[in-house]
Design a protein around this motif. Structure first.
Motif, PDB file in Angstrom:
ATOM      1  N   LEU A 211       0.935  -1.324  -0.174  1.00  0.00           N
ATOM      2  CA  LEU A 211      -0.145  -0.277  -0.265  1.00  0.00           C
ATOM      3  C   LEU A 211       0.733   1.157  -0.222  1.00  0.00           C
ATOM      4  N   THR A 212       0.420   2.224  -1.075  1.00  0.00           N
ATOM      5  CA  THR A 212       1.249   3.525  -0.759  1.00  0.00           C
ATOM      6  C   THR A 212       0.181   4.134  -0.414  1.00  0.00           C
ATOM      7  N   ASN A 213       0.283   5.918   0.321  1.00  0.00           N
ATOM      8  CA  ASN A 213      -0.841   6.015   1.330  1.00  0.00           C
ATOM      9  C   ASN A 213       0.656   7.440   0.991  1.00  0.00           C
ATOM     10  N   ALA A 214       0.456   8.273   0.007  1.00  0.00           N
ATOM     11  CA  ALA A 214       0.243   9.303  -0.165  1.00  0.00           C
ATOM     12  C   ALA A 214       0.056  10.802  -0.651  1.00  0.00           C
ATOM     13  N   ILE A 215       0.804  11.609   0.442  1.00  0.00           N
ATOM     14  CA  ILE A 215       0.056  13.387   0.322  1.00  0.00           C
ATOM     15  C   ILE A 215       1.586  14.450   0.053  1.00  0.00           C
ATOM     16  N   THR A 216       1.271  15.120  -1.252  1.00  0.00           N
ATOM     17  CA  THR A 216       2.155  16.235  -1.671  1.00  0.00           C
ATOM     18  C   THR A 216       0.914  17.312  -1.405  1.00  0.00           C
ATOM     19  N   GLU A 217       1.762  18.269  -0.630  1.00  0.00           N
ATOM     20  CA  GLU A 217       1.148  19.797  -0.115  1.00  0.00           C
ATOM     21  C   GLU A 217       2.150  20.572  -1.408  1.00  0.00           C
ATOM     22  N   VAL A 218       0.865  21.169  -2.205  1.00  0.00           N
ATOM     23  CA  VAL A 218       2.406  22.093  -2.938  1.00  0.00           C
ATOM     24  C   VAL A 218       1.259  23.883  -2.943  1.00  0.00           C
ATOM     25  N   PHE A 219       2.305  24.711  -2.516  1.00  0.00           N
ATOM     26  CA  PHE A 219       1.560  25.769  -2.938  1.00  0.00           C
ATOM     27  C   PHE A 219       2.575  26.958  -3.973  1.00  0.00           C
ATOM     28  N   ALA A 220       1.383  27.168  -4.852  1.00  0.00           N
ATOM     29  CA  ALA A 220       2.348  28.454  -5.746  1.00  0.00           C
ATOM     30  C   ALA A 220       1.817  29.650  -5.476  1.00  0.00           C
ATOM     31  N   ARG A 221       3.020  30.348  -4.904  1.00  0.00           N
ATOM     32  CA  ARG A 221       2.998  31.274  -4.632  1.00  0.00           C
ATOM     33  C   ARG A 221       2.918  32.383  -5.823  1.00  0.00           C
ATOM     34  N   ARG A 222       2.397  33.475  -5.352  1.00  0.00           N
ATOM     35  CA  ARG A 222       2.350  35.360  -6.604  1.00  0.00           C
ATOM     36  C   ARG A 222       2.922  35.188  -7.451  1.00  0.00           C
ATOM     37  N   ASN A 223       2.387  34.789  -8.672  1.00  0.00           N
ATOM     38  CA  ASN A 223       3.048  34.310  -9.847  1.00  0.00           C
ATOM     39  C   ASN A 223       3.367  33.284 -10.175  1.00  0.00           C
ATOM     40  N   ALA A 224       3.643  32.111  -9.479  1.00  0.00           N
ATOM     41  CA  ALA A 224       4.558  30.930  -9.537  1.00  0.00           C
ATOM     42  C   ALA A 224       3.994  29.822 -10.943  1.00  0.00           C
TER      43      ALA A 224
END
Lengths: 441, 257
Positions: A211-224
């Motif tokens: 079992l793979t149980n993954a989380i990816t959090e991504v923040f794209a800041r202003r104009n990224a």
């Protein structure tokens, strides 16, 4: 139904976890452990899991995967995307491999390292972001990932910095012994006006059950600008639960490309919060299934403020007795005027026993918006098949060509030619035992 | 080249062809004319191998072989080509992909190796000029968004690349203006050869001013009711098909042979 996973939770104490003893990290863990006990694992009674029964997962006693196994040069070559130059990060069974990872030369202030290392060395970069998008877990799997908060990759791109070479994050399942669980946890912060491309892959070396149980959090800041690819290539017996949690600030542009090829049962959640004016997100994806595969793609885009846009396009090809679920939810919040949301989902059934449940869901709380959605399920066109055959193309190749053509307008959007070619190859070799198609495309 | 003997075909249980006899010699061009619903397109499609057509009687020999026993792709590999009345749109497959697949299928069938990329490109670029189309045309998805005239020209272009032994043109003139028809006809004429036969199915005599046939057959109610040389087409142009209908009503089952 969640008893076995509660036992798993108890095993946290024997693991060497990132940031052990660091208050804010332990707070995330403890809070989510408590939430897991409340939530348990999802059941078909949950509307968002109606078509995906995870009972086969719940019945098993997964144990945390150990560190230790390494990969041979041959293993690495077997999983590499030919000809693609990357900053490479490798996780084996959820554990970051410093020896196999090779970030290469990076610009000033750029970090591509393990999350554990970042928590130890630069907690000020991590703390404001980690767990922010997972604070209220939607379901037990997410709570479980955060309750362990195991290692993964940390990517930090400072304001104004462009990383032209893609970052390949390869989560390799060694799958030894059987029935292990790995729970990678990734964090990506793209600074203002920065640019990065991340290829997140889940691959397996052996045909084992895990079992793979993954989380990816991504923040794209202003104009990224963030291009985020996911290649789900788990083993045919593997289970995959993955969440992409994305927050976008004003003027940012995120492209998500999601190719689901592997797994016995796989579920990918994509959550996008458009939190600043002129933020735009593309959600582009393809699932290609055979045998008894079950793949569930569950997306939700929140248009939180005015002048935001999203464009979602998913295509599915289903053979044999496979089953796909596509759930695309768009929420336009009360002040999000002039939101522009488009969604399309098209499915091709190659077998009478394959099944797809496509569920678009629009929730609009503002009055000045443009939202469209469409879903379709079809079969190969007999007239097109006949046409190709009168040109000399045999039936198998004709079916392959038409299937490929169907899926290709999603894959065409992949901006990296080498990656595109690789996915085309994986797709065609999975569905058809023909060499001719390879020569044609 | 082609010998059709007492061919009966049913579609969904309904008799469409009721005993066709037709011999096409090497290098000959035969026109099949007839009113709507006479079975012209059925004949063209059954020769190309359309499934769900039920051949209840008769046989078709092509180069001495039982044509009806072969699947449509094998017929194509052996040199049979159908230019469709309604060419099919295939989104996502470009013209050049299709042609490369077709050329290589043929080569593989004959035990030859795949065509070299350069050679293939040279071939298609040369042939595309023949039908007066731009090279960009090659990269466009097969027939997608093409005008009626472009679709028909595309059929002739494919025929030029694939160089069939037996070409069947199913109402290639329908929906074409006079200029487009000339381009198509010039293309077809350029492809006439001693070892290539053609069956030109048409409703109107017009096309036959440009593609002059060796023989003209009139099909009505699933039978060939009259045949002759190119002058028969002119006769039909003057008199229309009314006389055939009249005669069929007078003597059902009549056929002039």
């Amino acid at each position: 139904m969640s008893e076995r996973f509660e036992q798993l939770l108890a095993e946290r104490s024997r693991l060497d976890l990132p940031g052990a003893g660091v208050d804010w990290v332990e707070t995330i863990r403890n809070e989510n452990a408590r939430r897991f006990e409340e939530l348990g694992l999802p059941t078909p009674r949950d509307e968002d899991w109606k078509y995906t029964n995870i009972e086969p997962i719940a019945r098993k006693s997964f144990t945390p995967a150990d560190t230790g196994e390494s990969l041979t040069g041959r293993d690495l070559r077997a999983i590499a995307i030919p000809g693609l130059d990357v900053h490479r990060a490798i996780l084996i069974d959820g554990h970051y491999s410093p020896t196999l990872s090779n970030a290469g030369e990076l610009g000033d202030g750029v970090r591509i390292c393990s999350l554990a290392e970042a928590i130890d060395e630069q907690p000020d970069l991590v703390q404001p972001w980690l767990g922010r998008l997972a604070a209220e877990p939607e379901h037990g799997f997410r709570a479980l990932n955060s309750a362990f908060l195991q290692d993964g990759i940390f990517i930090w791109v400072p304001d104004g910095c462009r990383i032209d070479t893609p970052i390949e994050l390869c989560c390799v399942q060694h799958g030894e012994p059987e029935e292990t669980v790995s729970q990678p946890r990734h964090l990506v912060v793209a600074g203002e006006g920065s640019r990065l491309t991340l290829i997140e892959r889940y691959v397996s070396l052996h045909d084992k059950r895990y079992l793979t149980n993954a989380i990816t959090e991504v923040f794209a800041r202003r104009n990224a600008r963030v291009d985020h690819y996911k290649l789900q290539q788990e083993s045919t017996k593997g289970y995959h639960i993955g969440s992409w949690l994305i927050e976008q600030h004003a003027g940012s542009h995120v492209m998500t490309h999601n190719a689901a090829l592997g797994g016995a049962t796989a579920r990918t959640d994509i959550r996008v919060r458009l939190d600043g004016a002129h933020a735009h997100c593309d959600l582009n994806g393809v699932y290609v299934l055979n045998g008894r595969q079950h793949v569930d793609t569950h997306t939700k885009v929140d248009h939180c403020v005015a002048d935001t846009s999203s464009d979602e396009f998913y295509k599915g090809v289903l053979n044999d007795r496979s089953r796909a679920v596509f759930h695309g939810r768009v929420v336009v919040h009360p002040d999000a005027q002039r939101s522009d949301a488009r969604q399309r989902n098209k499915n091709l059934l190659l077998s009478p026993d394959a099944e797809v449940d496509s569920k678009p869901q629009l929730e609009i709380h503002a009055d000045d918006v443009a939202c469209t959605h469409g879903a379709s399920v079809g079969q190969l066109d007999d007239d097109a098949l006949f046409y190709l055959r009168t040109r000399g193309v045999d039936e198998e190749t004709a079916r392959g060509l038409l299937t490929f053509a169907f899926a290709n307008d999603v894959i065409e959007k992949f901006e990296l030619p080498r990656l595109r070619h690789y996915v085309e190859h994986e797709l065609t070799s999975k569905m058809f035992s023909i060499d001719d198609l390879e020569e044609i495309i | 080249m082609l010998s059709i003997d007492n061919l009966h075909v049913r579609i969904d249980g309904k008799a469409i062809l009721k005993g066709i006899d037709l011999d096409v010699g090497s290098g000959e061009v035969h026109a099949i004319m007839g009113p709507n619903g006479s079975g012209k397109s059925t004949l063209a499609n059954v020769l190309a191998g359309r499934e769900n057509f039920d051949v209840t009687q008769g046989e078709v020999k092509y180069l001495g072989e039982d044509l009806l026993a072969l699947p449509s792709d094998e017929r194509a590999c052996k040199g049979v080509f159908l230019a469709f009345q309604y060419p099919v749109e295939i989104p996502g497959v470009s013209n050049v992909y299709l042609l490369k697949a077709a050329v290589n299928a043929r080569r593989k069938y004959h035990g030859e190796k795949a065509i070299a990329a350069g050679e293939f490109l040279k071939l298609v670029k040369e042939k595309v000029k023949m039908v007066d189309m731009k090279e960009e045309f090659l990269q466009r998805a097969v027939n997608e968004g093409f005008s009626g005239g472009e679709k028909k020209r595309n059929e002739i272009f494919q025929m030029a690349v694939l160089e069939p032994t037996l070409a069947i043109l199913d109402e290639t003139d329908s929906g074409l203006d006079i200029d487009a028809m000339k381009i198509v006809a010039d293309g077809v004429n350029a492809l006439r050869r001693e070892d290539r036969s053609m069956i030109v199915v048409t409703h109107y005599q017009r096309l036959l001013d440009y593609i002059v046939p060796d023989r003209v057959h009139v099909l009505a109610d699933g039978r060939i009711v009259k045949f002759g040389d190119k002058n028969l087409a002119l006769e039909l142009e003057k008199e229309g098909y009314g006389w055939i209908r009249d005669r069929l009503e007078r003597e059902p089952g009549a056929a002039t042979r």
